[in-house]
Design a protein around this motif. Structure first.
Motif, PDB file in Angstrom:
ATOM      1  N   GLU A  18      60.484  35.317  23.808  1.00  0.00           N
ATOM      2  CA  GLU A  18      60.254  36.766  23.731  1.00  0.00           C
ATOM      3  C   GLU A  18      61.109  37.445  24.774  1.00  0.00           C
ATOM      4  N   GLY A  19      62.020  38.312  24.326  1.00  0.00           N
ATOM      5  CA  GLY A  19      62.828  39.057  25.291  1.00  0.00           C
ATOM      6  C   GLY A  19      61.915  39.840  26.219  1.00  0.00           C
ATOM      7  N   PHE A  20      61.080  40.640  25.609  1.00  0.00           N
ATOM      8  CA  PHE A  20      60.068  41.429  26.301  1.00  0.00           C
ATOM      9  C   PHE A  20      59.165  41.890  25.171  1.00  0.00           C
ATOM     10  N   GLY A  21      57.886  41.608  25.225  1.00  0.00           N
ATOM     11  CA  GLY A  21      57.030  41.913  24.074  1.00  0.00           C
ATOM     12  C   GLY A  21      56.403  43.291  24.167  1.00  0.00           C
ATOM     13  N   LEU A  22      56.931  44.220  23.405  1.00  0.00           N
ATOM     14  CA  LEU A  22      56.301  45.556  23.419  1.00  0.00           C
ATOM     15  C   LEU A  22      54.856  45.471  22.944  1.00  0.00           C
ATOM     16  N   THR A  23      54.597  44.571  21.985  1.00  0.00           N
ATOM     17  CA  THR A  23      53.218  44.446  21.499  1.00  0.00           C
ATOM     18  C   THR A  23      52.271  44.072  22.644  1.00  0.00           C
ATOM     19  N   VAL A  24      52.795  43.343  23.607  1.00  0.00           N
ATOM     20  CA  VAL A  24      51.965  42.947  24.761  1.00  0.00           C
ATOM     21  C   VAL A  24      51.623  44.191  25.582  1.00  0.00           C
ATOM     22  N   THR A  25      52.645  44.975  25.902  1.00  0.00           N
ATOM     23  CA  THR A  25      52.399  46.178  26.708  1.00  0.00           C
ATOM     24  C   THR A  25      51.477  47.140  25.963  1.00  0.00           C
ATOM     25  N   GLU A  26      51.696  47.259  24.653  1.00  0.00           N
ATOM     26  CA  GLU A  26      50.864  48.184  23.868  1.00  0.00           C
ATOM     27  C   GLU A  26      49.389  47.801  23.941  1.00  0.00           C
ATOM     28  N   ALA A  27      49.106  46.516  23.781  1.00  0.00           N
ATOM     29  CA  ALA A  27      47.706  46.079  23.809  1.00  0.00           C
ATOM     30  C   ALA A  27      47.136  46.189  25.221  1.00  0.00           C
ATOM     31  N   MET A  28      47.966  45.902  26.225  1.00  0.00           N
ATOM     32  CA  MET A  28      47.494  46.006  27.616  1.00  0.00           C
ATOM     33  C   MET A  28      47.119  47.455  27.936  1.00  0.00           C
ATOM     34  N   TRP A  29      47.932  48.386  27.441  1.00  0.00           N
ATOM     35  CA  TRP A  29      47.649  49.805  27.691  1.00  0.00           C
ATOM     36  C   TRP A  29      46.289  50.200  27.109  1.00  0.00           C
ATOM     37  N   LYS A  30      45.907  49.502  26.037  1.00  0.00           N
ATOM     38  CA  LYS A  30      44.616  49.803  25.392  1.00  0.00           C
ATOM     39  C   LYS A  30      43.501  48.968  26.010  1.00  0.00           C
ATOM     40  N   SER A  31      43.763  48.401  27.180  1.00  0.00           N
ATOM     41  CA  SER A  31      42.757  47.614  27.911  1.00  0.00           C
ATOM     42  C   SER A  31      42.257  46.420  27.119  1.00  0.00           C
ATOM     43  N   ARG A  32      43.118  45.873  26.286  1.00  0.00           N
ATOM     44  CA  ARG A  32      42.701  44.690  25.522  1.00  0.00           C
ATOM     45  C   ARG A  32      42.945  43.432  26.361  1.00  0.00           C
ATOM     46  N   PRO A  33      42.013  42.493  26.327  1.00  0.00           N
ATOM     47  CA  PRO A  33      42.301  41.204  26.964  1.00  0.00           C
ATOM     48  C   PRO A  33      43.375  40.485  26.154  1.00  0.00           C
ATOM     49  N   MET A  34      44.408  40.036  26.851  1.00  0.00           N
ATOM     50  CA  MET A  34      45.569  39.445  26.168  1.00  0.00           C
ATOM     51  C   MET A  34      45.666  37.960  26.462  1.00  0.00           C
ATOM     52  N   ILE A  35      46.109  37.229  25.461  1.00  0.00           N
ATOM     53  CA  ILE A  35      46.554  35.851  25.663  1.00  0.00           C
ATOM     54  C   ILE A  35      47.982  35.804  25.156  1.00  0.00           C
ATOM     55  N   ALA A  36      48.908  35.407  25.988  1.00  0.00           N
ATOM     56  CA  ALA A  36      50.301  35.402  25.536  1.00  0.00           C
ATOM     57  C   ALA A  36      51.043  34.226  26.151  1.00  0.00           C
ATOM     58  N   SER A  37      52.092  33.821  25.473  1.00  0.00           N
ATOM     59  CA  SER A  37      52.887  32.678  25.949  1.00  0.00           C
ATOM     60  C   SER A  37      53.617  33.044  27.232  1.00  0.00           C
ATOM     61  N   ALA A  38      53.703  32.076  28.128  1.00  0.00           N
ATOM     62  CA  ALA A  38      54.450  32.290  29.381  1.00  0.00           C
ATOM     63  C   ALA A  38      55.932  32.079  29.099  1.00  0.00           C
ATOM     64  N   VAL A  39      56.494  32.972  28.300  1.00  0.00           N
ATOM     65  CA  VAL A  39      57.928  32.877  27.991  1.00  0.00           C
ATOM     66  C   VAL A  39      58.567  34.241  28.207  1.00  0.00           C
ATOM     67  N   GLY A  40      59.833  34.224  28.584  1.00  0.00           N
ATOM     68  CA  GLY A  40      60.631  35.439  28.670  1.00  0.00           C
ATOM     69  C   GLY A  40      59.939  36.555  29.418  1.00  0.00           C
ATOM     70  N   GLY A  41      60.128  37.777  28.928  1.00  0.00           N
ATOM     71  CA  GLY A  41      59.627  38.961  29.607  1.00  0.00           C
ATOM     72  C   GLY A  41      58.115  39.006  29.735  1.00  0.00           C
ATOM     73  N   ILE A  42      57.414  38.255  28.898  1.00  0.00           N
ATOM     74  CA  ILE A  42      55.944  38.266  28.978  1.00  0.00           C
ATOM     75  C   ILE A  42      55.495  37.849  30.380  1.00  0.00           C
ATOM     76  N   GLN A  43      56.294  36.998  31.014  1.00  0.00           N
ATOM     77  CA  GLN A  43      55.935  36.542  32.375  1.00  0.00           C
ATOM     78  C   GLN A  43      56.015  37.681  33.392  1.00  0.00           C
TER      79      GLN A  43
END
Ligand code: UDP
Length: 482
Positions: A379-404
């Motif tokens: 993942e270059g950088f996951g916008l879907t990750v930031t979007e869900a985080m902004w909505k206070s959602r608990p996230m589980i995501a791979s420790a790859v690329g920009g997600i880190q």
């Protein structure tokens, strides 16, 4: 090439959200950028106007830039289907994977250049002396040499990359290298994504951002979240026919239509059922099938949750030839589940004919999710990750690329160290589904993290600094651009 109309958005709407200190910085940055650009047009060229993170981000960023009075414009390539098969191969290569395994040799180079030639001609005719052009991703890199004698400044931004180099990244960069020589600066999302051939002093690191006011992220009144999901056909329920409105990017208001064809498998989610969600393009690197495998047999046994895998209707994303195949693979995997599994897994292909409505539906899906997952293999950088985080959602995501850079493990989400560890992914899902306190705590910290790091003010200021540090091509005295 096609022009994408971007309605300006006044930056003022960030004022109250970011507070006086950040707001004052933005204002100073805007003044400096306007003075520095001095009437130059800031052009952007990408491969698509809809679907995927680049289109999502450009839409917002350019709207804000235009809102400051800077003349930012967006063009989209006009290229035939086979061009996108080559560029998808490049995309996969830069992510360190073989993709379709096909070659990136002289024949592909000739086809790539031939497809770009008319676009280059078109672009050249539009540019005025001194203008600044930012080209996005591998699809556009071949335009760079065509601009060298045009008296403009050229930036190339790569939104993808891989933490480690390997034979695939080497092959991808070898293909692009001849084009990158003449870019004045290369923008990447992480330092390790820098093209190996480009000297460090020409590389600038800028991470993407999201817009908290866009249809994708704007707050939705509680009742409207459910109403939207029912009307979109994603969740079961009685439709009370009350109007559901959402903000459009042109400043107007849209209304959610009734959809019946979004669910490709598994039908709508039963009412009042918690669900785990992954939203992605149907791209192998997002590993939608892996999320299904991880959920089945691990997370599903521990809680009454369902799984929703949602992506765009495949005909809606023109530059992604893999989409149909990957969705088909997911459907096949779903068909191989036992009846209990099939009842708990839902595949949604969300209509793309109205991108603002699509964004609103994704927004509602993310808000209503018990957990959001992004089990990408790269993942270059996951916008879907930031979007869900902004909505206070608990996230589980791979420790790859920009997600880190996005999630601090155990603080603002949970990172899956090895994205191929399906049992591990399923166990993390089960853990968050059964530990409400932890889920709530991670969600709250996730929102704070986005507030501090991933909103447009930080992004715009980094651009201002980049432009200020670059010797821009001169404008003719008193001249105006076309
Ligand atoms: N997206 C969307 N509708 C979909 C699937 C994805 O609007 O059906 C959006 C998603 O919300 C995000 C973007 O597409 O804004 C994907 O960006 P990301 O950086 O996560 O991945 P990319 O597609 O750029 O690899």
């Amino acid at each position: 090439m096609r022009t994408v109309d971007v309605a300006p958005i006044n930056l003022d709407r960030l004022d109250h959200l970011i507070g006086p200190e950040r707001w004052a910085q933005v204002q100073r940055g805007v003044q400096a950028a306007r003075a520095g650009l001095d009437g130059r047009v800031f052009w952007h060229v990408s491969s698509t106007a809809t679907g995927g993170g680049v289109a999502e981000m450009l839409q917002i960023l350019l709207a804000y830039v235009r809102g400051t009075g800077i003349d930012a414009r967006w063009l989209v390539l006009d290229c035939p289907g086979p061009f996108f098969s080559i560029t998808k191969r490049l995309h996969n290569a830069l992510h360190g994977v073989p993709g379709d395994g096909g070659p990136l040799g002289e024949q592909e180079r000739s086809r790539y250049e031939a497809a770009l030639a008319p676009n280059a001609e078109d672009l050249r005719s539009r540019l005025g002396p001194g203008d600044v052009v930012q080209l996005h991703d591998p699809q556009t890199a071949g335009l760079i040499p065509h601009l060298a004698d045009r008296g403009v400044s050229v930036l190339w931004r790569s939104h993808i990359g891989c933490d480690k180099t390997n034979e695939h990244t080497a092959r991808g960069w070898a293909f692009l290298e001849p084009y990158l020589r003449e870019a004045q600066a290369v923008v990447v999302s992480r330092p390790v994504y820098a093209p190996p051939s480009v000297p460090r002093e020409r590389v600038v690191v800028i991470a993407p951002s999201i817009d908290p006011f866009a249809a994708k992220n704007a707050p939705i009144p509680n009742g409207d979240v459910q109403r939207t999901l029912v009307r979109a056909g994603v969740v079961e329920g009685m439709d009370d026919a009350l109007e559901v409105r959402f903000p459009r990017r042109d400043g107007s208001t849209g209304t959610v239509r009734r959809h019946t064809g979004a669910m490709v498998a598994g039908g709508p989610v039963p009412a009042d059922t918690p669900y785990v969600l992954q939203v992605s393009r149907w791209d192998r690197l997002k590993d939608m099938p892996g999320v299904m495998r991880a959920f089945i047999g691990n997370a599903d046994a521990r809680a009454a949750a369902h799984l929703v895998l949602a992506g765009p209707a495949v005909e809606g994303v023109s530059d992604d030839p893999e989409g149909v195949e990957v969705l088909q693979e997911c459907v096949q995997l779903w068909e191989e589940l036992d009846p209990a599994g099939r009842a708990r897994v839902h595949l949604a292909a969300l209509p793309m004919d109205d991108v603002d409505e699509n964004a609103h539906i994704v927004n509602a899906l993310q808000r209503a999710a018990a957990i959001v997952v992004q089990k990408s293999l790269q993942e270059g950088f996951g916008l879907t990750v930031t979007e869900a985080m902004w909505k206070s959602r608990p996230m589980i995501a791979s420790a790859v690329g920009g997600i880190q850079d996005q999630i601090e493990d155990g603080v603002s989400g949970l990172l899956l160290a090895d994205p191929s560890n399906l049992a591990g992914a399923g166990q993390l899902m089960a853990r968050l589904l059964t530990d409400d306190a932890l889920a709530a705590q991670l969600g709250a910290r996730a929102r704070e993290r986005v507030y501090q790091q991933f909103l447009p003010d930080r992004h715009l200021l980094q651009y201002e600094r980049l432009l200020a540090a670059m010797p821009l091509a001169p404008r003719p005295p008193g001249g105006t651009t076309t």
